[in-house]
Design a protein around this motif. Structure first.
Motif, PDB file in Angstrom:
ATOM      1  N   LEU A 103       0.831  -1.212   0.000  1.00 37.65           N
ATOM      2  CA  LEU A 103       0.000   0.000   0.000  1.00 37.65           C
ATOM      3  C   LEU A 103       0.862   1.256   0.000  1.00 37.65           C
ATOM      4  N   GLY A 104       1.959   1.223   0.749  1.00 44.35           N
ATOM      5  CA  GLY A 104       2.865   2.371   0.780  1.00 44.35           C
ATOM      6  C   GLY A 104       3.480   2.651  -0.571  1.00 44.35           C
ATOM      7  N   ILE A 105       3.890   1.590  -1.275  1.00 43.27           N
ATOM      8  CA  ILE A 105       4.482   1.765  -2.614  1.00 43.27           C
ATOM      9  C   ILE A 105       3.443   2.324  -3.583  1.00 43.27           C
ATOM     10  N   TRP A 106       2.224   1.826  -3.495  1.00 39.70           N
ATOM     11  CA  TRP A 106       1.141   2.357  -4.333  1.00 39.70           C
ATOM     12  C   TRP A 106       0.976   3.854  -4.090  1.00 39.70           C
ATOM     13  N   LEU A 107       1.031   4.256  -2.831  1.00 40.50           N
ATOM     14  CA  LEU A 107       0.871   5.669  -2.482  1.00 40.50           C
ATOM     15  C   LEU A 107       2.018   6.503  -3.029  1.00 40.50           C
ATOM     16  N   VAL A 108       3.228   5.954  -3.041  1.00 39.33           N
ATOM     17  CA  VAL A 108       4.380   6.683  -3.593  1.00 39.33           C
ATOM     18  C   VAL A 108       4.146   6.996  -5.067  1.00 39.33           C
ATOM     19  N   PHE A 109       3.626   6.023  -5.814  1.00 44.14           N
ATOM     20  CA  PHE A 109       3.362   6.246  -7.235  1.00 44.14           C
ATOM     21  C   PHE A 109       2.277   7.299  -7.450  1.00 44.14           C
ATOM     22  N   PHE A 152       3.578  13.159  15.195  1.00 42.31           N
ATOM     23  CA  PHE A 152       3.945  14.068  14.102  1.00 42.31           C
ATOM     24  C   PHE A 152       3.942  13.359  12.759  1.00 42.31           C
ATOM     25  N   GLY A 153       4.518  12.146  12.698  1.00 39.55           N
ATOM     26  CA  GLY A 153       4.645  11.457  11.417  1.00 39.55           C
ATOM     27  C   GLY A 153       3.318  11.199  10.735  1.00 39.55           C
ATOM     28  N   ILE A 154       2.328  10.730  11.494  1.00 36.16           N
ATOM     29  CA  ILE A 154       1.017  10.458  10.902  1.00 36.16           C
ATOM     30  C   ILE A 154       0.323  11.747  10.479  1.00 36.16           C
ATOM     31  N   VAL A 155       0.412  12.779  11.322  1.00 34.60           N
ATOM     32  CA  VAL A 155      -0.189  14.072  10.956  1.00 34.60           C
ATOM     33  C   VAL A 155       0.438  14.591   9.668  1.00 34.60           C
ATOM     34  N   PHE A 156       1.774  14.583   9.606  1.00 32.30           N
ATOM     35  CA  PHE A 156       2.456  15.111   8.417  1.00 32.30           C
ATOM     36  C   PHE A 156       2.088  14.318   7.169  1.00 32.30           C
ATOM     37  N   LEU A 157       2.147  12.988   7.240  1.00 28.29           N
ATOM     38  CA  LEU A 157       1.868  12.185   6.055  1.00 28.29           C
ATOM     39  C   LEU A 157       0.411  12.302   5.607  1.00 28.29           C
ATOM     40  N   THR A 158      -0.503  12.405   6.570  1.00 27.52           N
ATOM     41  CA  THR A 158      -1.912  12.592   6.202  1.00 27.52           C
ATOM     42  C   THR A 158      -2.085  13.890   5.436  1.00 27.52           C
ATOM     43  N   ILE A 159      -1.427  14.939   5.906  1.00 25.16           N
ATOM     44  CA  ILE A 159      -1.480  16.231   5.212  1.00 25.16           C
ATOM     45  C   ILE A 159      -0.804  16.124   3.850  1.00 25.16           C
ATOM     46  N   TYR A 160       0.370  15.492   3.833  1.00 21.88           N
ATOM     47  CA  TYR A 160       1.169  15.491   2.604  1.00 21.88           C
ATOM     48  C   TYR A 160       0.525  14.703   1.476  1.00 21.88           C
ATOM     49  N   VAL A 161      -0.072  13.547   1.774  1.00 17.79           N
ATOM     50  CA  VAL A 161      -0.666  12.754   0.689  1.00 17.79           C
ATOM     51  C   VAL A 161      -1.877  13.457   0.088  1.00 17.79           C
ATOM     52  N   ASN A 162      -2.432  14.419   0.814  1.00 13.29           N
ATOM     53  CA  ASN A 162      -3.548  15.198   0.294  1.00 13.29           C
ATOM     54  C   ASN A 162      -3.096  16.523  -0.325  1.00 13.29           C
ATOM     55  N   ALA A 163      -1.941  17.046   0.127  1.00 12.99           N
ATOM     56  CA  ALA A 163      -1.492  18.376  -0.324  1.00 12.99           C
ATOM     57  C   ALA A 163      -0.041  18.341  -0.774  1.00 12.99           C
ATOM     58  N   TYR A 164       0.368  17.240  -1.418  1.00 13.49           N
ATOM     59  CA  TYR A 164       1.761  17.101  -1.847  1.00 13.49           C
ATOM     60  C   TYR A 164       2.156  18.120  -2.917  1.00 13.49           C
ATOM     61  N   ASP A 165       1.157  18.715  -3.571  1.00 14.88           N
ATOM     62  CA  ASP A 165       1.425  19.701  -4.620  1.00 14.88           C
ATOM     63  C   ASP A 165       1.270  21.135  -4.118  1.00 14.88           C
ATOM     64  N   GLN A 166       1.257  21.324  -2.803  1.00 14.14           N
ATOM     65  CA  GLN A 166       1.049  22.654  -2.222  1.00 14.14           C
ATOM     66  C   GLN A 166       2.349  23.312  -1.752  1.00 14.14           C
ATOM     67  N   GLY A 167       3.484  22.732  -2.091  1.00 12.50           N
ATOM     68  CA  GLY A 167       4.762  23.367  -1.769  1.00 12.50           C
ATOM     69  C   GLY A 167       5.247  23.149  -0.350  1.00 12.50           C
ATOM     70  N   ILE A 168       4.704  22.148   0.341  1.00  7.91           N
ATOM     71  CA  ILE A 168       5.157  21.877   1.709  1.00  7.91           C
ATOM     72  C   ILE A 168       6.608  21.402   1.686  1.00  7.91           C
ATOM     73  N   ALA A 169       6.874  20.404   0.878  1.00  6.88           N
ATOM     74  CA  ALA A 169       8.220  19.862   0.699  1.00  6.88           C
ATOM     75  C   ALA A 169       8.213  18.995  -0.556  1.00  6.88           C
ATOM     76  N   ASN A 170       9.356  18.930  -1.206  1.00 12.54           N
ATOM     77  CA  ASN A 170       9.467  18.123  -2.417  1.00 12.54           C
ATOM     78  C   ASN A 170      10.870  17.570  -2.555  1.00 12.54           C
ATOM     79  N   ILE A 171      10.957  16.349  -3.084  1.00 14.37           N
ATOM     80  CA  ILE A 171      12.248  15.787  -3.494  1.00 14.37           C
ATOM     81  C   ILE A 171      12.315  15.884  -5.014  1.00 14.37           C
ATOM     82  N   ILE A 172      13.372  16.483  -5.502  1.00 17.92           N
ATOM     83  CA  ILE A 172      13.559  16.668  -6.943  1.00 17.92           C
ATOM     84  C   ILE A 172      14.739  15.814  -7.395  1.00 17.92           C
ATOM     85  N   TRP A 173      14.490  14.925  -8.360  1.00 21.88           N
ATOM     86  CA  TRP A 173      15.519  14.015  -8.871  1.00 21.88           C
ATOM     87  C   TRP A 173      15.835  14.416 -10.313  1.00 21.88           C
TER      88      TRP A 173
END
Length: 312
Positions: A103-109, A152-173
């Motif tokens: 499930l985690g890998i699916w979420l990463v994609f 903190f981890g659950i709060v952050f990830l819950t926010i991030y999976v819903n708002a990953y495109d809002q400029g909170i943080a990003n990894i650029i490869w």
């Protein structure tokens, strides 16, 4: 293994400790970012819950294997009580871990690489918390890791999976280069609103370790109360609840949360009634549940006011 035994093995009644930070993160996402991705949220919730069950099952299995007391093995551990074959327990743990990983890998994609990075860290902490030659839960670090990882981890990830495109943080490869960009103000805001979860979850672990201090020593578990003493452990227990309410007040002062959130401070009245009872007597069956009730009171009131602020 029967369903009833399985639910006891994973201690399903303790999963409130995961559910509350999930709700805080979800509601803050709607309030602050005005966005919501139902499928991402569902995938993360399932992965979070299953992995939480995995770590609990590992914890119960390792306690059973490492226990020095025959009485503990046969009467106080679910594996010994129900005579569950160790092979079945191991198979259950591996199955749960496999599902949570998939499930985690699916979420990463569906999001980005930052979810993979943070997920790997959380998985490592969750497994090392109970597994290995010296698990984190048998050291004076359990409160820190459980509070921060879940609160903190659950709060952050819950926010991030819903708002990953809002400029909170990003990894650029880009080619050979991997860079991490973060909005420090947004991260600080997320950290701040997660503090009530961090402190109340840490206090569940602390209350458990205070109540089990004598048994833990017999079974070679040297937790925080062993190192700082029961007196100062109880002081810390009291302080963490105070800091939970201070975090709510300061979040309003710094305009992270709306003023209506201050109504959640009414929970302080029953919380400190429970704290007073715990200070008088530290018994697993009688007063440990007060720490769980306090988690529900503090975070339940906080969540209720977040709902009101969104509706209003």
């Amino acid at each position: 293994m029967s369903l009833q035994t399985f639910l006891k093995l994973v201690e399903i009644q303790t999963k409130l400790a995961s559910f509350f930070p999930f709700l805080v993160g979800l509601l803050f996402t709607v309030y602050r970012f005005e966005t919501f991705h139902p499928l991402n949220t569902l995938i993360f919730f399932a992965a979070m819950l299953i992995f939480d069950m995995t770590t609990t099952a590992i914890n119960n299995y390792m306690d059973y294997r490492k226990a020095k007391s025959v009485e503990y093995k046969k009467e106080r551990n679910i594996i010994g009580q129900k005579n569950v074959p160790e092979g079945i327990v191991i198979f259950t743990i591996i199955s749960l871990l496999t599902i949570a990983t998939a499930l985690g890998i699916w979420l990463v994609f569906r999001t980005d690489l930052l979810v993979l990075l943070i997920g790997m860290v959380c998985f490592a902490i969750g497994i090392l918390y109970t597994f290995g030659p010296i698990p984190l839960s048998r050291m004076p670090l359990g409160e820190i890791f459980s509070g921060v990882t879940m609160g903190f981890g659950i709060v952050f990830l819950t926010i991030y999976v819903n708002a990953y495109d809002q400029g909170i943080a990003n990894i650029i490869w880009e080619g050979r280069f991997l860079s991490l960009q973060m909005d420090l103000i947004l991260l600080l805001q997320i950290l701040w609103i997660s503090l009530p979860c961090v402190f109340t979850i840490a206090n569940i672990m602390l209350a458990n370790n205070i109540c089990d201090l004598e048994d833990d020593i017999k079974n070679n578990r040297f937790t925080l109360p062993f190192y700082i003493g029961k007196k100062y452990a109880i002081w810390l227990f009291n302080i963490l609840y105070t800091l939970s309410f201070v975090a709510i007040i300061t979040a309003v002062i710094f305009d992270i949360l709306p003023p209506i959130i201050l109504l959640s401070l009414l929970a302080a009245i029953p919380v400190y009634q429970h704290v007073y009872k715990f200070n008088l007597k530290q018994a697993k069956a009688e007063t440990f549940p007060l720490a769980v009730k306090n988690l529900v009171l503090v975070n339940g009131a906080f969540i209720a006011m977040l709902v009101v602020s969104i509706i209003a």
